[in-house]
Write an enzyme that holds these catalytic residues in place. Structure first.
Site, PDB file in Angstrom:
ATOM      1  N   ASP A 156       0.866  -1.184   0.000  1.00 24.27           N
ATOM      2  CA  ASP A 156       0.000   0.000   0.000  1.00 24.27           C
ATOM      3  C   ASP A 156       0.903   1.234   0.000  1.00 24.27           C
ATOM      4  OD1 ASP A 156      -1.878   1.968   0.337  1.00 24.27           O
ATOM      5  OD2 ASP A 156      -2.839   1.092   2.096  1.00 24.27           O
ATOM      6  N   TRP A 161      -3.354   5.805   7.783  1.00 24.04           N
ATOM      7  CA  TRP A 161      -3.391   5.150   9.090  1.00 24.04           C
ATOM      8  C   TRP A 161      -3.649   3.648   8.959  1.00 24.04           C
ATOM      9  CZ3 TRP A 161      -5.572   9.977   8.236  1.00 24.04           C
ATOM     10  CH2 TRP A 161      -5.034  11.035   8.985  1.00 24.04           C
ATOM     11  N   GLY A 162      -3.481   3.110   7.760  1.00 22.09           N
ATOM     12  CA  GLY A 162      -3.570   1.669   7.559  1.00 22.09           C
ATOM     13  C   GLY A 162      -4.962   1.133   7.335  1.00 22.09           C
ATOM     14  N   THR A 180       4.313   5.351   4.365  1.00 22.58           N
ATOM     15  CA  THR A 180       3.759   6.659   4.701  1.00 22.58           C
ATOM     16  C   THR A 180       4.893   7.628   4.992  1.00 22.58           C
ATOM     17  OG1 THR A 180       2.337   7.913   6.227  1.00 22.58           O
ATOM     18  CG2 THR A 180       3.503   6.027   7.137  1.00 22.58           C
ATOM     19  N   ILE A 181       4.639   8.938   4.792  1.00 27.34           N
ATOM     20  CA  ILE A 181       5.636   9.951   5.114  1.00 27.34           C
ATOM     21  C   ILE A 181       5.237  10.734   6.364  1.00 27.34           C
ATOM     22  CG2 ILE A 181       6.528  10.189   2.767  1.00 27.34           C
ATOM     23  CD1 ILE A 181       4.712  12.709   2.528  1.00 27.34           C
ATOM     24  N   GLU A 184       3.224  10.398  12.586  1.00 30.68           N
ATOM     25  CA  GLU A 184       1.995  10.185  13.354  1.00 30.68           C
ATOM     26  C   GLU A 184       1.194   9.027  12.774  1.00 30.68           C
ATOM     27  OE1 GLU A 184       0.415  11.805  15.950  1.00 30.68           O
ATOM     28  OE2 GLU A 184       1.878  13.372  16.385  1.00 30.68           O
ATOM     29  N   GLN A 185       1.069   8.994  11.449  1.00 29.79           N
ATOM     30  CA  GLN A 185       0.323   7.916  10.810  1.00 29.79           C
ATOM     31  C   GLN A 185       0.996   6.568  11.033  1.00 29.79           C
ATOM     32  OE1 GLN A 185      -0.118   9.050   6.671  1.00 29.79           O
ATOM     33  NE2 GLN A 185      -2.127   9.943   7.068  1.00 29.79           N
ATOM     34  N   CYS A 341     -13.843  22.121  -1.191  1.00 27.74           N
ATOM     35  CA  CYS A 341     -13.529  20.912  -1.956  1.00 27.74           C
ATOM     36  C   CYS A 341     -14.803  20.170  -2.349  1.00 27.74           C
ATOM     37  CB  CYS A 341     -12.601  20.010  -1.152  1.00 27.74           C
ATOM     38  SG  CYS A 341     -10.896  20.615  -1.073  1.00 27.74           S
TER      39      CYS A 341
END
Length: 370
Positions: A156, A161-162, A180-181, A184-185, A341
């Site tokens: 992925d 956050w998975g 992820t970058i 926190e995540q 948005c």
């Protein structure tokens, strides 16, 4: 002010009118600022309380449908476009900025706004009535499109956050690796996946599997490609290709724009997603053609309107818990982000595509699951 009123009238918007999409102006320089700076001036003046509107989402949709965005603030757009052409705004050095500015705001903040899966991408509302059901339907749709089976390995790219990996491991028996970058995540997502065959890595996609020694049965990238940038799209697809088994499938889920020559919205770039770059349909196909066969393209961009409105409702309900931490200016910024948005998707200015790709073409053809 008269020039502003004439312009807004083309979108059936009145200044200080009584309808929910009408604009109430509080500061005498509001019109001047918006006419000079376009989207950037519109968003900044809202953040500072210079104007209000009961339904910012409908206001933005009407502005875009009337194409008023093409008639004001052209200098800011030209500068944004020039920056994108001259510099690699998504370079490896700059790539961590969006994680620090946006995704590291606080896990509790995103928990309050998102559904329990922590999916921060468009839900699939074909048969769903709630945000939670729409996100579960989206995650299941991705799994079915990838034809996941127990024991498979899933990569992925931009795993958040998975949410996808947790769903795939629990419901399809898949082993997962996510990139992820956001620190926190990575920490929060790994904790949420305790006991599951899921690993989150704090790593940029360009640094992953450079030698091609790791291979996966399938790959997904859900809501991350918007941060890749036109100058790096080739490297992104090359990384996906070297990491995918020859008979595997790759699903790319991304927001997109209708016309490739339009630059990133300057307000979104400055305040919400630094260095973001929405691709056009043609850009995705151009960048992927040396690595993949495009098997399927699915557009359900209108569902993002409903998703964003659901996030906004949850954000508003939770705001009293966060008001002291973030303050009024952040509140108006985030409210404007979610509602504006939603308006872009309602006006169909932005799209949401899911591509399914294969390295060599699926023998006998690929069939999208119903």
């Amino acid at each position: 002010m008269r020039a502003m009123a004439r312009l807004l009238a083309q979108a059936d918007i009145e200044i200080d009118g009584e309808r929910p999409w009408d604009m109430r102006i509080h500061h005498p320089q509001t019109a001047e600022r918006i006419l000079a700076r376009g989207s950037l001036g519109l968003g900044e003046s809202y953040m500072e309380g210079w104007w209000d509107c009961d339904q910012v989402d409908e206001f933005i949709a009407r502005v875009l449908l009337a194409r008023l965005d093409e008639k004001v603030g052209t200098t800011a757009l030209m500068v944004q476009g020039l920056r994108a052409r001259l510099f690699n705004l998504q370079s490896l050095r700059r790539t961590w900025q969006v994680g620090e500015v946006h995704y590291d705001l606080g896990n509790d903040f995103f928990e309050a706004m998102l559904d329990p899966s922590m999916a921060y991408t468009c839900g699939y509302w074909a048969t769903a009535d709630t945000l939670e059901d729409a996100q579960a339907a989206k995650l299941d749709l991705v799994c079915r499109k990838l034809e996941l089976r127990p024991g498979m390995r899933l990569l992925d790219i931009g795993c958040g956050w998975g949410s996808l990996m947790k769903f795939a491991a629990e419901h399809y028996g898949v082993n997962c690796v996510g990139l992820t970058i956001s620190r926190e995540q990575a920490e929060f997502g790994q904790a949420r996946c305790t006991g599951l065959p899921v690993t989150l890595r704090l790593q940029d996609y360009r640094q992953f599997n450079r030698g091609g020694s790791e291979r996966f049965d399938c790959i997904a990238s859900v809501g991350m490609f918007e941060h890749v940038g036109a100058k790096n799209q080739g490297a992104f697809f090359e990384m996906a290709r070297r990491s995918l088994e020859d008979e595997g499938l790759f699903l790319l889920h991304t927001i997109g724009k209708n016309v490739r020559r339009t630059p990133t919205d300057p307000w979104i770039d400055r305040y919400i997603f630094p260095n973001g770059d929405l691709p056009s349909l043609g850009q995705v196909c151009d960048a992927s053609e040396d690595c993949f066969v495009v098997e399927d393209v699915h557009n359900f961009g209108a569902d993002y309107d409903r998703t964003l409105m659901a996030w906004h409702a949850r954000f508003e309900a939770a705001w009293p818990r966060f008001a002291a931490r973030y303050g009024e200016r952040f509140y108006r910024m985030w409210r404007y982000y979610l509602l504006a948005c939603a308006g872009t998707f309602r006006a169909r200015s932005n799209q949401l595509w899911q591509f399914v790709m294969s390295p060599r073409g699926v023998a006998g053809g690929y069939r999208r699951p119903g």
